[in-house]
Enzyme design. Structure first.
Site, PDB file in Angstrom:
ATOM      1  N   HIS A 104      -3.786   6.391  12.333  1.00  0.00           N
ATOM      2  CA  HIS A 104      -3.153   5.126  12.668  1.00  0.00           C
ATOM      3  C   HIS A 104      -3.440   4.755  14.122  1.00  0.00           C
ATOM      4  O   HIS A 104      -2.816   3.862  14.669  1.00  0.00           O
ATOM      5  CB  HIS A 104      -1.645   5.195  12.430  1.00  0.00           C
ATOM      6  CG  HIS A 104      -1.251   5.322  10.988  1.00  0.00           C
ATOM      7  ND1 HIS A 104      -1.502   6.448  10.256  1.00  0.00           N
ATOM      8  CD2 HIS A 104      -0.650   4.442  10.141  1.00  0.00           C
ATOM      9  CE1 HIS A 104      -1.040   6.273   9.012  1.00  0.00           C
ATOM     10  NE2 HIS A 104      -0.533   5.073   8.922  1.00  0.00           N
ATOM     11  N   GLU A 149      -9.656  -1.156   0.503  1.00  0.00           N
ATOM     12  CA  GLU A 149     -10.217  -1.878   1.643  1.00  0.00           C
ATOM     13  C   GLU A 149     -11.632  -2.382   1.378  1.00  0.00           C
ATOM     14  O   GLU A 149     -12.037  -3.431   1.898  1.00  0.00           O
ATOM     15  CB  GLU A 149     -10.193  -1.001   2.900  1.00  0.00           C
ATOM     16  CG  GLU A 149      -8.802  -0.807   3.507  1.00  0.00           C
ATOM     17  CD  GLU A 149      -7.910   0.154   2.726  1.00  0.00           C
ATOM     18  OE1 GLU A 149      -8.408   0.831   1.804  1.00  0.00           O
ATOM     19  OE2 GLU A 149      -6.712   0.235   3.036  1.00  0.00           O
TER      20      GLU A 149
HETATM   21  C1  LIG Z   1      -6.966   3.840   2.610  1.00  0.00           C
HETATM   22  C2  LIG Z   1      -5.580   3.541   3.055  1.00  0.00           C
HETATM   23  N1  LIG Z   1      -5.183   2.271   3.131  1.00  0.00           N
HETATM   24  C3  LIG Z   1      -3.931   1.974   3.532  1.00  0.00           C
HETATM   25  C4  LIG Z   1      -3.059   2.958   3.874  1.00  0.00           C
HETATM   26  C5  LIG Z   1      -1.637   2.616   4.325  1.00  0.00           C
HETATM   27  N2  LIG Z   1      -0.716   3.080   3.319  1.00  0.00           N
HETATM   28  C6  LIG Z   1      -0.088   4.256   3.434  1.00  0.00           C
HETATM   29  S1  LIG Z   1       0.747   4.663   2.059  1.00  0.00           S
HETATM   30  C7  LIG Z   1       0.332   3.231   1.294  1.00  0.00           C
HETATM   31  C8  LIG Z   1       0.814   2.974  -0.103  1.00  0.00           C
HETATM   32  C9  LIG Z   1       0.491   4.116  -0.996  1.00  0.00           C
HETATM   33  O1  LIG Z   1       0.995   3.872  -2.270  1.00  0.00           O
HETATM   34  P1  LIG Z   1       0.918   4.981  -3.386  1.00  0.00           P
HETATM   35  O2  LIG Z   1      -0.504   5.419  -3.530  1.00  0.00           O
HETATM   36  O3  LIG Z   1       1.555   4.435  -4.596  1.00  0.00           O
HETATM   37  O4  LIG Z   1       1.717   6.212  -2.818  1.00  0.00           O
HETATM   38  P2  LIG Z   1       3.276   6.281  -2.459  1.00  0.00           P
HETATM   39  O5  LIG Z   1       3.414   5.824  -1.062  1.00  0.00           O
HETATM   40  O6  LIG Z   1       3.995   5.415  -3.412  1.00  0.00           O
HETATM   41  O7  LIG Z   1       3.634   7.712  -2.609  1.00  0.00           O
HETATM   42  C10 LIG Z   1      -0.470   2.464   2.114  1.00  0.00           C
HETATM   43  C11 LIG Z   1      -1.021   1.138   1.756  1.00  0.00           C
HETATM   44  C12 LIG Z   1      -3.526   4.277   3.800  1.00  0.00           C
HETATM   45  N3  LIG Z   1      -2.757   5.309   4.142  1.00  0.00           N
HETATM   46  N4  LIG Z   1      -4.784   4.539   3.379  1.00  0.00           N
END
Ligand SMILES: Cc1ncc(C[n+]2csc(CCOP(=O)(O)OP(=O)(O)O)c2C)c(N)n1
Ligand SMILES: Cc1ncc(C[n+]2csc(CCOP(=O)(O)OP(=O)(O)O)c2C)c(N)n1
Ligand SMILES: [Mg+2]
Ligand SMILES: [Mg+2]
Lengths: 326, 359, 326, 359
Positions: A129, A60
């Site tokens: 959220h 972000e």
């Molecule tokens: C700082 C932040 N930005 C956005 C989100 C929304 N969000 C939740 S999970 C996710 C993707 C995470 O991807 P990854 O790190 O690869 O973990 P995975 O879900 O694949 O286990 C996002 C963008 C968040 N939780 N935290």
């Protein structure tokens, strides 16, 4: 003219803005093929291509900082932060740069960016959220802080925000995303920024609110009407810069005011409005100002979300007591 | 304390490009594009100019005529080399110690002084209109470079964004996020790390266990190179090449090894935390004399040249200081003038309060 | 007993706390050999060694996040953020984690950390060295926000903050760091948190303020006294949780109130206090509440710093008008 | 879309440790410490347990009895391997998809369900009291691991902090700041990147141009290794070794290559952005069958074993669900109970408002 939800109105405004101005870009996490986790950017990738509709790495701070660079170069980036609870890493860029670039360079560079993000409770999502920290942004000079409360308002205000030459924090109440449908003409007509909207007229009491709480507040006004209390309902819409005239004018007539917001009470934006009344409408006030707001505790996980949220009952009770106050 | 040792030429996989040794002798052929008197003399003049200006700024601060100031003493080659390597159409995103690059690009001494005196108008450069102002929050300018570079890419322009960061800045998340994003999108951006070995009182060893700062590029999947930041020829060449690469869609990280010979800023006293001996030793490597020695050895620089240059630079600096001191102050209400494109009516009352002198 | 400045009192409290509790750690940028850019940690490295007095990499988010980990493990980290303008990268950790860890784990883990940082204008430093965004922190449930106004208060409140089991944002007014000397006994006595301090008694008017502005406010009270107006001066000291009783009690007696702060007016913490008055002291109010605050513009670079800062004149004028109000 | 290709075993400088191939045949000798029926059967059972639990949680969500839930389908080996490799005294700092590790360490299924139902009490683990709760803001748990590891170091304890992050998390500054800081201080921390190839709808290629995620360790000057995250033997072994290294003051980064077979969460529909064919292909590599094949081939696992295990796991899961569904709700006023160690009197009125049911 289509009947659309608030989130569809957002998508419509984005499409319109991108259509009419090639400098408008959309960027953020999952805004491309996925169309945004709420579908606010649905269809844009196919229409405008990956150069203008850009999935970003998960960062972000980067997103906000990129917007500063793009803005200085004459683009109009519209960034999506996936939820307001994830905006904090972007705060440094928003506060220290986006809001100041024009001032710092005496107008040489500027930052015509929009940061959109869903805010507030209501969808029973996990922690972080459901944030409502609009007052943090409203404290920062150089920003505009805008919160729509209906589909048509969302369409018009978002267009206005994108066309605005300065940075706008555009907060979209998650709870309203699909709550109602409204006829919205995709006519490119912007709604006015920097002003409050009177949603309901009334002479006994002024209810001031914004965003998702407009719904409960209007419902409370209806309930109060059944008791013979006619409440005026003001949707602040632009928190910063604040149109205090509309509020002062209303309270000047009603003499009574209840401010409603979902954010925690202390140092919430309701405090600012109450302060303006204490400063500029004291002699009109026939009753203490009341704030019906979120509690000063951490927004609980979904099970207790409803208990946290100021409900219609609390608004009605506060309105009733305010009107009865002698 | 001698925590910077491993930052010397140590790492074989990350060689340091250098043309002139400490004493100014050529270690290898100077790149042909730079190997003429005019080019090298211009680089030399710019370094002298930067140093002279810098010393003047410090003395203005000491005598109460300037605010806190960050000197670039000893680091002139990094800054001037960058300035010289850039095209005018490129965009510079400096930190707060990059006066040499700014001056080369046409920011005036008067503007720089005005800024450090605490007057925003100093950032309204008459020269490079698209360059970014000084970034005070460390590393926060890095994501701006991503945005600027993306703008070039979107418009199909052969331009690059050049972002300068300190060694301390490599500890901050925004630095990594930015180089990583440039890798993803093949953006025309160059990040130059001005590794002057210190971040206020912290030597680089307190910032990272990495043997080099250039290797941080590996995390982003982009190219990283090291250069002797006290050899302006090397900086000019390496950064020039990096900019070419970047303009072709290959973002670059350049680590320039130099040394902060002065205090962190005029508000700092470096003797609290570092040995005089370390500083004296580093004076042997400083960039200005190094290039002069080379020029003299090649018979490209005479005593007369030196005297003429000094005279010219002093004149310029004095003129700039005079112009600076003569600048009329901003009226207080100016603080509202560029808050928004148009001042919202709701702020008019606050502005009026200031204009009434009631503020 | 030594005559010390506020910044020396901070150093004294840090030394005391580290002496009496081995779990207290000091960390931040340049806090070691340099003793902090303001010398607030001077001498600590020599006394307690590099394990407990730790220079960190230049990364405020890391500093805050480390404190959460250390706090959860039973340490009491006291982190220094070099200037308040550089705290934004730490906000995610402060808001999403430090303030919530106890709640999120139902008390299983907690976060007894203190984040110290200089705030406010007055030393003519470059941009971002003069922030006053205390209201952003005051909005966050789970935090304490404490601002000392004198050397002895700094000593006592900092000890209390370090001993407190929850996260405390400890804001030190740069302008006061060396402004006065005061006798402060290094006796380990904490000052009370969560309460306002009455700095001056008076029956005509209540002046509410905190931090650096206490000086101008006390000076204004003296000036008003010469006009025959006796002002009570309240130092809020702990903004969150707010001790509203002391303020309501005072305004209940005086009927008139001026709130003074350096932060930008809109959504500043003065709004919260004015709101409490509008809610709970309306009938006592004989005059509109006034706020004398920073302007809603970007804090200018040093040349115009003084023009931005609410001066004694503005406080006196507001006080006078408030008392004369019929 | 097939953006993840280069994340296969491509990079020769960053080899992937693997013991079992897709089909469950041994490619090399299994590390002797793991090469017995009991150990491997326990790993197998834990993966089955995790998957069964996971499927139940998804179905509870589908039927309105659980909130949004993040399934770990296909990634059981990463999570179980980590859990098995850790000492009880180590501290786990998970992301939100690491149920296998949490279960292994003694967090109960009931607690996990309670948490995902939106009840904070689910984080008050009766088992591993020092483990961190699920971190929702991506990568924000990384600096906590730095603090926890520093606590161990300060107390001279031979323990390690283990932090799990997604591939998406490697784009965030806090990740880099944290691994970098661990390098500076030689902290006992292991960071495992669960590279499941997707961050919601974004494939890894949208996160970085780096050929591997393990190489991000280079930026921090720490060790980085890759492991087949669908081979629980390899994960258990590599993470175990990394923990030993870390406890001796050498922080580690481990990239575990796996695949998110399910939707991002129950709120997501992955068919919007990825091909079914890609997912089907990945089913050929999934970790549970792989280990079963190996066990069966070694005659260490019979049909009866399998049936007994399934029966046992189902019983456990059903029991946990029953216990979960029977949990009494928190009273609303509980939202004030752990805000501070002691509720400030000024908040008593707000709490009372809630208790009156007036809220
Ligand atoms: C700082 C932040 N930005 C956005 C989100 C929304 N969000 C939740 S999970 C996710 C993707 C995470 O991807 P990854 O790190 O690869 O973990 P995975 O879900 O694949 O286990 C996002 C963008 C968040 N939780 N935290
Ligand atoms: C985010 C942030 N934190 C702290 C500071 C205070 N500060 C100013 S310069 C500096 C050190 C910078 O070191 P480096 O990046 O090496 O640059 P140098 O000063 O050596 O040119 C610090 C800590 C700042 N400006 N920004
Ligand atoms: Mg440096
Ligand atoms: Mg992933």
């Amino acid at each position: 003219m289509a009947e659309v939800t608030l989130v569809e109105a957002v998508a419509m405004a984005l499409g319109r803005a991108m259509d009419e101005d090639p400098t408008v870009l959309v960027l953020g996490e999952d805004v491309g093929r996925d169309g945004g986790v709420f579908r606010a950017t649905e269809g844009l990738l196919d229409r405008f291509g990956p150069a203008r509709v850009r999935d970003t790495p998960l960062a972000e701070g980067l997103i906000a900082g990129m917007c500063v660079g793009l803005g200085a170069q004459g683009f109009r980036p519209v960034a999506e932060i996936q939820f307001m609870g994830f905006v904090y890493p972007a705060l440094d860029q928003i506060v220290n740069h986006a809001s100041r670039l024009r001032n710092r360079t005496r107008g040489r560079l500027s930052c015509p960016m929009v940061m959109r993000m869903p805010m507030g409770t209501g969808i029973k999502a996990p922690e972080h959220h459901s944030e409502s920290v609009e007052s943090m942004f409203a404290h920062i000079p150089g920003l505009r802080v805008v919160i729509p409360s209906t589909p048509s308002r969302a369409y018009g205000l978002l267009l206005a925000a994108i066309r605005d030459p300065d940075p706008v924090i555009f907060l979209e109440p998650t709870r309203l995303y699909r709550a109602v449908r409204e006829e919205v003409a995709d006519d490119g007509a912007a709604a006015e920024l920097d002003c409050c909207y009177v949603m309901r007229e009334g002479s006994d009491l002024t209810l001031v609110t914004w965003g998702a709480m407009t719904r409960e507040t209007l419902a409370a006004a209806d309930a109060l009407a059944e008791e013979g209390i006619e409440a005026e309902v003001i949707d602040v819409a632009t928190l910063k810069p604040l149109d205090e005239e509309t509020i002062l004018d209303s309270v000047g007539r009603t003499g009574r005011c209840v401010i409603v917001h979902e954010a925690a009470l202390t140092a919430g934006f309701g405090g600012e409005i109450a302060a303006r009344l204490a400063e500029k409408a004291l002699l009109s006030l026939a009753a203490p100002v009341r704030r019906v707001a979120g509690f000063d505790t951490v927004m609980p996980l979904p099970r207790l979300e409803d208990a946290y949220l100021p409900g219609i009952d609390r608004i009605v009770a506060a309105g009733r007591e305010t009107v009865r106050f002698q | 304390m001698n925590a910077v040792d491993r930052f010397e030429e140590g790492s074989p996989s990350w060689p340091v490009t250098r043309y002139l040794d400490k004493g100014g002798s050529a270690l290898q052929d100077i790149p042909s594009a730079l190997d003429d008197r005019q080019t090298l003399a211009a680089l030399y003049a710019a370094m002298v100019r930067t140093r002279t200006f810098d010393q003047k700024a410090v003395s203005l601060q000491r005598t109460g005529r300037l605010g806190t100031y960050a000197s670039s003493l000893g680091q002139e080659a990094v800054s001037v080399g960058i300035g010289a390597a850039m095209d005018p159409a490129d965009v510079l995103l400096p930190a707060f110690r990059d006066h040499g690059a700014m001056l080369w690009r046409g920011v005036t001494m008067t503007e720089i002084l005005q800024y450090w005196s605490g007057d925003e108008r100093g950032c309204d450069y008459a020269g490079p209109r698209e360059d970014f102002p000084v970034a005070i929050p460390v590393a926060s300018q890095a994501p701006h470079a991503v945005g600027v570079a993306m703008a070039f890419q979107l418009r199909g322009e052969k331009r690059a964004a050049l972002c300068i960061l300190g060694d301390g800045a490599t500890s901050k998340g925004d630095f990594y996020e930015s180089i990583n994003a440039c890798g993803v999108w093949n953006l025309p951006a160059v990040f130059v790390i001005n590794n002057n070995r210190w971040a206020i009182s912290e030597p680089v060893a307190m910032q990272t266990a990495a043997e080099t700062l250039a290797q941080k590029a590996v995390a982003a999947g982009i190219a990283g190179v090291r250069v002797d930041g006290n050899d302006v020829v090397a900086v000019r060449h390496v950064v020039g090449r990096a900019l070419e690469e970047a303009r072709s869609g290959r973002p670059q990280l350049v680590e320039a090894l130099t040394y902060r010979l002065g205090d962190h800023t005029t508000a700092d006293d470096a003797r609290r935390y570092r040995d005089d001996a370390e500083v004296s030793a580093r004076w042997q490597e400083e960039p200005v004399l190094r290039l002069r020695n080379y020029l003299v050895a090649r018979d490209w620089w005479s005593k007369a040249d030196e005297e003429a240059l000094i005279r010219q630079v002093r004149e310029d600096v004095d003129g700039a200081v005079e112009a600076y001191l003569a600048l009329p102050p901003q009226p207080p209400a100016a603080m509202f003038d560029h808050l928004y494109a148009v001042l919202p009516p709701s702020l008019a009352a606050q502005r009026a309060l200031l204009e009434d002198g009631d503020g």
